[in-house]
Design a protein around this motif. Structure first.
Motif: not given
Length: 960
Positions: A3-10, A15-24
């Motif tokens: 998974c290559n979750h799209q991460i918001s710059i803001g 938040e960026r870590q958790d978004a990627w981790v849980y997406s994967v």
């Protein structure tokens, strides 16, 4: 890639870590999750079958990480690229690199000193830099996690596996030093892994071979073993490795190692509050395999709470065992998710959100940066420990008129220790290897007792099991006898625990390993080039206890180091080689010597070309006619000394010191003005021209010269050529009668230094050469700095300066090139001195030290400051010294990058010496550009000296 979750710059980091981790995580199958908890063994030794097998395992079992062992760094990087491209989710790449990549790639990579050596240092900032450099090297070859540092407390000298891998015996010091190492490592984006929880130091068993037992109470563990873990895991460390130790106070079950104990991991999670990665020690070690079947140990380790199972015996069996445990309900998927989440967070932290690609180009050079050498030298310097010194022998102050001997034990040939000691004095060297008979010891004893001071270097492997062989009782008895008869300093290269053999020592130094760097730096410490500040990191015996070590300030003698040790680039300095190659190829000079010192350390000292005409290769002991460097290395130094003594006041006129001058136009000239070349004097007088009979094509004018030495003709001006003794009076009279310039503007003049020679000799009542010899050259132990060198050295050791076909009609070797100085018998205030680069550097360093060197005060700091400051009328000249030209409209006499306070001088024969107080930088250049012909101005026209001087400044880096 799963998974290559799209991460918001803001988004924040979390938040960026958790978004990627849980997406994967949400896109992973059970098999993929199980694979993540395993890190398997890999090599880079070129075994194609093994590489194929590992790729198959990665594909089939979705392995979360690889731990590399022996091979080569380039091959490992290539394989890492291949393995990462094979994996759907990037893998953590681990390595045991406690002392750098050299731990696994001994032949191809740099190894830092062991942690016990670092434990002797009180400069923890160096440890940060070492951790940072190791992190940089790891990252460069694709390593994300370094299983380091060891934070075990080294409180058991019989420990066969921790030993010198620990920072020491003090929990406080281990914690401080490990913390700095971890901070350095993690600052480069590489995870640290503190080990071996709960503490492997106080055991006498190697868990590679069997299960160690640790019987301490919880209170004792809390006060000692657990302290560094508690501190580091609540601060900087990303992971912890749980050791295979049986600790009944934590888990009393039979043969239950802490790595398989929920009680142990609970201390980490609940008591300490650590939520990073918990990793087992290698599961294929016998501490596990002797007691647990394949797969069973891995299941127990995961149930205990470990996140990563390191090096299972059989990954296929282990993975199936974990699957079975999940299927049976022994392990819940929720528990599995907890570890996978931590692993994914770790991968996010080190940038493994996409498949990495290691650039192989330049990798070998990148991981063998000279910065590592510089850092290694710093930590060795700061660790050297003066354990005892009853008679205050160290550092050695007096070198001149003293006889030294060095005995290297367990060294079959001259050791690096002995070689470096030779840089400070002429010393006799002896070696002793293997078992010796009583007669052998007696003969050595009779030999060594003839010296004032004997230094004994005991070279050991540092291994406990070698102590008896390397330090036999017969040798110890010999040392005790030697010490009773002559001043003796014992230097041990190796483990501090060998000091138990030397309870009798009166003067004892410990250098913690036997590398060439340690030997070199220890020799420098003995002679006062560095401060001695190390402390014993462990208790050895009731005589030698933790924290013991005598602080001794250095004597400000020049030391030796790699350029990186002082913040310079070795690579950039190599361009000097190209410049000197061009010098020789273009015949700007036959050869030369180039020396660079920074911060009191010689970092570059090379010889180039030949001397000619004898065709001898230039070596460090070749003497050069330094020409006008004589003005600062002799006459000005002498004047400074007499100024300190109140015998010369440089603000006074010449007539105060030379009564016979009071009726001449020189009477009212001020000393400081003529020394700064603002004294209205004419540049020079060609004294020799009046002695030439141009009608005589061969031979010498008999009115002034003879081919034989006798009473009236006793001034040697060249080989087989002697001048009338009374002609020196004629020369002096010509100086007195010479006209003055109408202006006191700057005009370089030799005449002022003829005059200053007279004043120095008058006020000191000693000839200039003898005065400088007794006041400077001998106390500084300068063996190659002297006037009239042929009185002491063969012509083959002296670079020729000229083929004189206008006056002396011969090759000039060993006689001064300057005609006026030659007519004075080779001793002039303006020229006549011979020296080499190393000796000149010592004098310049003494001046940078504000008049101090080798523990001796030669000139007061105020006098050095006065003479090396610009004359009030000058944009360039100090009192005797040349300085950087500040007028941009005039010719620059040195590198434009030099500071305005730089001082020194150049010489007509092609020499130069400059010292920059702001950069603490010394540059010495020796050549004989006037051979074969004075008119050869290529060295000057090509700005060779200035260009090399500039290279020095460009080689300075921002990292000290």
């Amino acid at each position: 890639m799963i998974c290559n979750h799209q991460i918001s710059i803001g988004q924040s980091y979390t938040e960026r870590q958790d978004a990627w981790v849980y997406s994967v995580l949400n896109n992973m199958s059970l098999d993929q999750k199980i694979g993540q908890i395993f890190m398997i063994r890999a090599y880079s030794k070129g075994d194609v079958a093994e590489e194929k097998a590992i790729k198959n395992i990665i594909r089939k079992y979705h392995i979360g990480g690889l731990c590399f062992f022996q091979g080569s760094p380039v091959d490992q990087a290539i394989l890492t690229n291949e393995y990462q491209s094979t994996s759907r989710l990037p893998m953590l790449i681990g390595l045991d690199a406690e002392w750098g990549l050299g731990m696994r790639f001994e032949e191809e990579c740099f190894s830092f000193p062991n942690q016990l050596l670092m434990g002797a240092s009180r400069n923890d900032n160096i440890i940060f830099e070492i951790g940072k450099e190791i992190g940089r090297q790891c990252k460069r070859i694709g390593v994300n996690i370094n299983f380091a540092p060891v934070v075990d407390i080294n409180n058991n000298p019989k420990n066969p596996v921790i030993f010198d891998r620990s920072f020491g015996e003090s929990a406080e010091e281990v914690t401080k030093k490990a913390s700095r190492f971890v901070q350095g490592l993690e600052s480069e984006g590489v995870m640290s892994c503190v080990k071996h929880f709960p503490g492997h130091g106080d055991t006498d068993t190697d868990s590679h071979h069997s299960l160690p037992y640790l019987y301490h109470s919880i209170d004792r563990l809390e006060s000692v073993e657990l302290r560094p873990f508690r501190s580091l895991l609540t601060a900087d460390a990303s992971s912890v490795m749980v050791g295979h130790l049986h600790v009944p106070s934590i888990d009393a079950r039979r043969n239950r190692p802490t790595s398989l104990s929920a009680n142990a991991v609970r201390i980490l999670r609940e008591d300490i509050g650590f939520d990073g990665l918990v990793i087992t020690d290698a599961m294929d070690m016998k501490a596990i395999t002797h007691h647990w079947k394949n797969g069973a140990g891995e299941v127990e380790a995961f149930i205990a709470g470990n996140d990563i199972i390191l090096l299972p015996q059989d990954v296929k069996v282990a993975i199936q065992a974990i699957k079975n445990a999940i299927a049976s309900g022994k392990i819940s998927e929720e528990r599995l998710n907890q570890s996978v989440i931590r692993i994914l967070k770790a991968k996010f932290k080190v940038g493994l959100t996409y498949t990495p690609k290691i650039d192989i180009n330049g990798l070998t050079n990148d991981i063998n940066s000279k910065v590592a050498n510089g850092l290694s030298e710093q930590i060795i310097e700061s660790s050297i420990t003066l354990v005892k010194d009853d008679d205050n022998l160290i550092p050695i102050r007096q070198i001149d008129h003293r006889n030294f001997a060095v005995l290297s034990v367990n060294a079959g040939q001259k050791s690096k220790f002995q070689e470096r000691i030779n840089s400070y004095s002429d010393i006799r060297h002896y070696q002793m290897v293997g078992n010796k008979t009583a007669a052998d010891y007696q003969q050595m004893l009779s030999t060594l007792t003839q010296f004032h001071h004997v230094i004994v270097g005991v070279h050991t492997s540092g291994k406990l099991y070698n102590f008896k062989k390397e330090v036999p009782e017969e040798f110890l008895n010999f040392l005790q006898k030697l010490q009773s008869k002559v001043s003796t300093t014992i230097v041990v290269f190796g483990s501090p625990y060998v000091l138990t053999k030397f309870d009798f020592a009166k003067s004892l130094i410990l250098s913690y390993d036997n590398t060439e760097s340690s030997q070199d730096i220890t020799a420098q410490a003995i002679f006062g080039a560095i401060d001695i500040l190390g402390k014993l990191p462990v208790t050895v015996s009731s005589t030698y206890t933790i924290g013991q070590g005598i602080d001794r300030q250095g004597l400000k003698r020049l030391g030796y180091a790699t350029p990186e040790r002082v913040g310079m680039s070795s690579q950039k300095l190599l361009s000097i080689d190209s410049v000197m190659s061009e010098v020789i190829a273009s015949k700007a000079a036959p050869g030369g010597q180039v020396l660079i010192a920074k911060n009191g350390k010689i970092v570059f000292n090379k010889n180039y070309g030949m001397t000619y005409p004898n065709g001898r290769k230039v070596t460090s002991d070749i003497l050069y006619d330094v020409a006008s460097l004589t003005k600062v290395l002799s006459t000005t130094l002498a004047t400074m000394t007499l100024y300190d003594e109140g015998k010369i006041d440089i603000t006074q006129p010449l007539k105060r010191y030379l009564p016979n001058i009071d009726t001449t136009n020189k009477a009212d000239l001020i000393i400081q003005d003529i020394m700064a070349h603002h004294g209205k004097l004419m540049p020079w007088i060609a004294f020799y021209e009046n002695t030439i009979d141009h009608k005589i094509k061969f031979g010498y004018n008999p009115v002034y010269y003879s081919g034989f030495l006798h009473e009236d003709y006793r001034i040697p001006v060249a080989k087989g050529m002697f001048m009338r003794a009374d002609y020196r009076d004629t020369m002096w009279q010509q100086i007195l009668e010479s006209p003055l310039r109408t202006s006191n503007s700057y005009r370089y003049s030799d005449l002022g230094f003829y005059i200053m020679q007279r004043i120095v000799e008058s006020e000191s009542r000693t000839k200039l050469d003898l005065f400088c010899k007794s006041m400077f050259y001998e106390p500084l132990n300068l063996k190659h700095t002297l006037f009239k060198p042929l009185d002491h050295y063969p012509a083959q050791q002296i670079a020729p300066t000229n083929i004189d076909n206008y006056w002396r009609n011969q090759i000039i070797v060993g006689h001064v090139h300057d005609m006026g100085s030659a007519m004075l018998g080779g001793v002039g205030g303006h020229a006549g001195l011979f020296s080499n680069a190393s000796d000149v550097a010592v004098i310049m360093q003494m001046l940078l030290n504000k008049g101090e060197y080798g523990g001796q005060r030669f000139i007061s700091p105020q006098t050095v400051e006065l003479f090396t400051s610009r004359h009030i009328l000058s944009t360039r000249r100090g009192i005797g010294f040349d300085m950087k030209e500040l007028d941009s409209g005039k010719t620059m006499n040195m590198s434009e990058l030099a500071s305005s306070s730089t001082f020194g001088h150049t010489g007509f024969t092609g020499t130069a010496a400059f010292a920059d107080p702001e950069s603490q930088l010394t540059f010495v250049f020796m050549s004989n550009r006037t051979y074969p012909d004075d008119s050869n101005n290529l060295l000057i026209n090509k700005d060779i000296r200035k260009n090399i001087h500039t290279i020095l400044y460009k080689a300075m880096t921002s990292r000290p």
